[in-house]
Write a protein that holds these residues in place. Structure first.
Motif, mmCIF file in Angstrom:
data_model
loop_
_atom_site.group_PDB
_atom_site.id
_atom_site.type_symbol
_atom_site.label_atom_id
_atom_site.label_comp_id
_atom_site.label_asym_id
_atom_site.label_seq_id
_atom_site.Cartn_x
_atom_site.Cartn_y
_atom_site.Cartn_z
ATOM 1 N N THR A 8 0.835 -1.204 0.000
ATOM 2 C CA THR A 8 0.000 0.000 0.000
ATOM 3 C C THR A 8 0.867 1.250 0.000
ATOM 4 O O THR A 8 0.566 2.225 -0.691
ATOM 5 N N VAL A 9 1.954 1.224 0.741
ATOM 6 C CA VAL A 9 2.879 2.363 0.755
ATOM 7 C C VAL A 9 3.481 2.541 -0.641
ATOM 8 O O VAL A 9 3.554 3.659 -1.156
ATOM 9 N N ARG A 10 3.886 1.434 -1.259
ATOM 10 C CA ARG A 10 4.454 1.505 -2.617
ATOM 11 C C ARG A 10 3.450 2.074 -3.612
ATOM 12 O O ARG A 10 3.784 2.928 -4.425
ATOM 13 N N VAL A 30 -0.218 17.724 -0.712
ATOM 14 C CA VAL A 30 -0.218 17.672 0.755
ATOM 15 C C VAL A 30 -1.085 16.505 1.226
ATOM 16 O O VAL A 30 -0.706 15.771 2.152
ATOM 17 N N THR A 31 -2.210 16.328 0.587
ATOM 18 C CA THR A 31 -3.095 15.213 0.932
ATOM 19 C C THR A 31 -2.394 13.882 0.704
ATOM 20 O O THR A 31 -2.477 12.969 1.534
ATOM 21 N N GLN A 32 -1.674 13.775 -0.407
ATOM 22 C CA GLN A 32 -0.943 12.539 -0.698
ATOM 23 C C GLN A 32 0.166 12.299 0.321
ATOM 24 O O GLN A 32 0.380 11.160 0.758
ATOM 25 N N ILE A 33 0.866 13.344 0.702
ATOM 26 C CA ILE A 33 1.912 13.218 1.715
ATOM 27 C C ILE A 33 1.290 12.775 3.038
ATOM 28 O O ILE A 33 1.828 11.916 3.740
ATOM 29 N N GLY A 34 0.150 13.352 3.379
ATOM 30 C CA GLY A 34 -0.555 12.948 4.590
ATOM 31 C C GLY A 34 -1.013 11.500 4.527
ATOM 32 O O GLY A 34 -0.933 10.770 5.520
ATOM 33 N N SER A 35 -1.471 11.078 3.361
ATOM 34 C CA SER A 35 -1.885 9.680 3.191
ATOM 35 C C SER A 35 -0.698 8.741 3.357
ATOM 36 O O SER A 35 -0.834 7.654 3.924
ATOM 37 N N PHE A 36 0.465 9.157 2.868
ATOM 38 C CA PHE A 36 1.683 8.373 3.059
ATOM 39 C C PHE A 36 1.910 8.137 4.552
ATOM 40 O O PHE A 36 2.156 7.013 4.990
ATOM 41 N N ALA A 37 1.803 9.200 5.337
ATOM 42 C CA ALA A 37 2.013 9.076 6.781
ATOM 43 C C ALA A 37 0.950 8.192 7.420
ATOM 44 O O ALA A 37 1.270 7.332 8.257
ATOM 45 N N THR A 38 -0.293 8.373 7.025
ATOM 46 C CA THR A 38 -1.384 7.585 7.602
ATOM 47 C C THR A 38 -1.193 6.101 7.327
ATOM 48 O O THR A 38 -1.320 5.262 8.230
ATOM 49 N N ARG A 106 14.166 2.357 -1.947
ATOM 50 C CA ARG A 106 14.480 1.921 -0.588
ATOM 51 C C ARG A 106 13.447 0.924 -0.070
ATOM 52 O O ARG A 106 13.807 -0.022 0.634
ATOM 53 N N LEU A 107 12.188 1.136 -0.399
ATOM 54 C CA LEU A 107 11.165 0.164 0.002
ATOM 55 C C LEU A 107 11.465 -1.210 -0.581
ATOM 56 O O LEU A 107 11.360 -2.223 0.109
ATOM 57 N N ALA A 108 11.853 -1.230 -1.853
ATOM 58 C CA ALA A 108 12.189 -2.505 -2.498
ATOM 59 C C ALA A 108 13.382 -3.152 -1.805
ATOM 60 O O ALA A 108 13.383 -4.359 -1.551
ATOM 61 N N ALA A 109 14.394 -2.358 -1.490
ATOM 62 C CA ALA A 109 15.567 -2.888 -0.801
ATOM 63 C C ALA A 109 15.188 -3.388 0.588
ATOM 64 O O ALA A 109 15.660 -4.445 1.027
ATOM 65 N N TYR A 110 14.347 -2.647 1.278
ATOM 66 C CA TYR A 110 13.929 -3.060 2.608
ATOM 67 C C TYR A 110 13.160 -4.374 2.560
ATOM 68 O O TYR A 110 13.346 -5.238 3.416
ATOM 69 N N GLU A 111 12.316 -4.535 1.572
ATOM 70 C CA GLU A 111 11.551 -5.774 1.462
ATOM 71 C C GLU A 111 12.465 -6.980 1.222
ATOM 72 O O GLU A 111 12.145 -8.089 1.649
#
Length: 137
Positions: A8-10, A30-38, A106-111
């Motif tokens: 979902t984050v990806r 801003v809404t998208q950035i907030g959704s990222f945090a949520t 980084r998400l891919a590397a973390y996974e």
């Protein structure tokens, strides 16, 4: 324990981009950035607290970059801007979009390797950014 599902984050990140016309258009980014945090904060990171710390730091960076561009744009709209402001904002937009791509990588590397060692250097870089967001990438 299994790692949190970061799909979902990806997906959310894949829909975030910043362009010059986003500044006068409203606060969709801003809404998208907030959704990222949520979404990031809704993950069960109890077995990987470093993941929550890293994603929170990434959210901070996105917010600072966007805010810098928006403040710069507002400054120009008030008649206080110069050609340097336009160039600076273009750099900010580029840095924001590079942040999206880098965070996706980084998400891919973390996974592939969900350990504290994987995020250690990222957290150090983000700490440097937080202490001086103007000069650090």
């Amino acid at each position: 324990m299994t790692s949190p599902d970061l799909s979902t984050v990806r997906r959310l990140l894949s829909g975030i981009t910043l362009a010059e016309n986003d500044f006068p258009a409203g606060d969709a980014v801003v809404t998208q950035i907030g959704s990222f945090a949520t979404v990031a904060r809704s993950l069960d990171t109890s077995s990987e607290p470093w993941l929550a710390e890293w994603l929170d730091a990434e959210h901070y960076k996105a917010g600072v970059l966007y805010a810098a561009g928006k403040v710069n744009w507002n400054h120009e709209q008030q008649g206080k801007g110069s050609a340097a402001d336009t160039r600076m904002r273009a750099t900010i937009v580029q840095r924001f979009n590079a942040w999206v791509a880098q965070t996706q990588d980084r998400l891919a590397a973390y996974e592939q390797e969900p350990t504290v060692e994987t995020v250690r250097s990222w957290l150090a870089e983000l700490a440097r950014f937080k202490s001086d967001p103007v000069r650090n990438v």
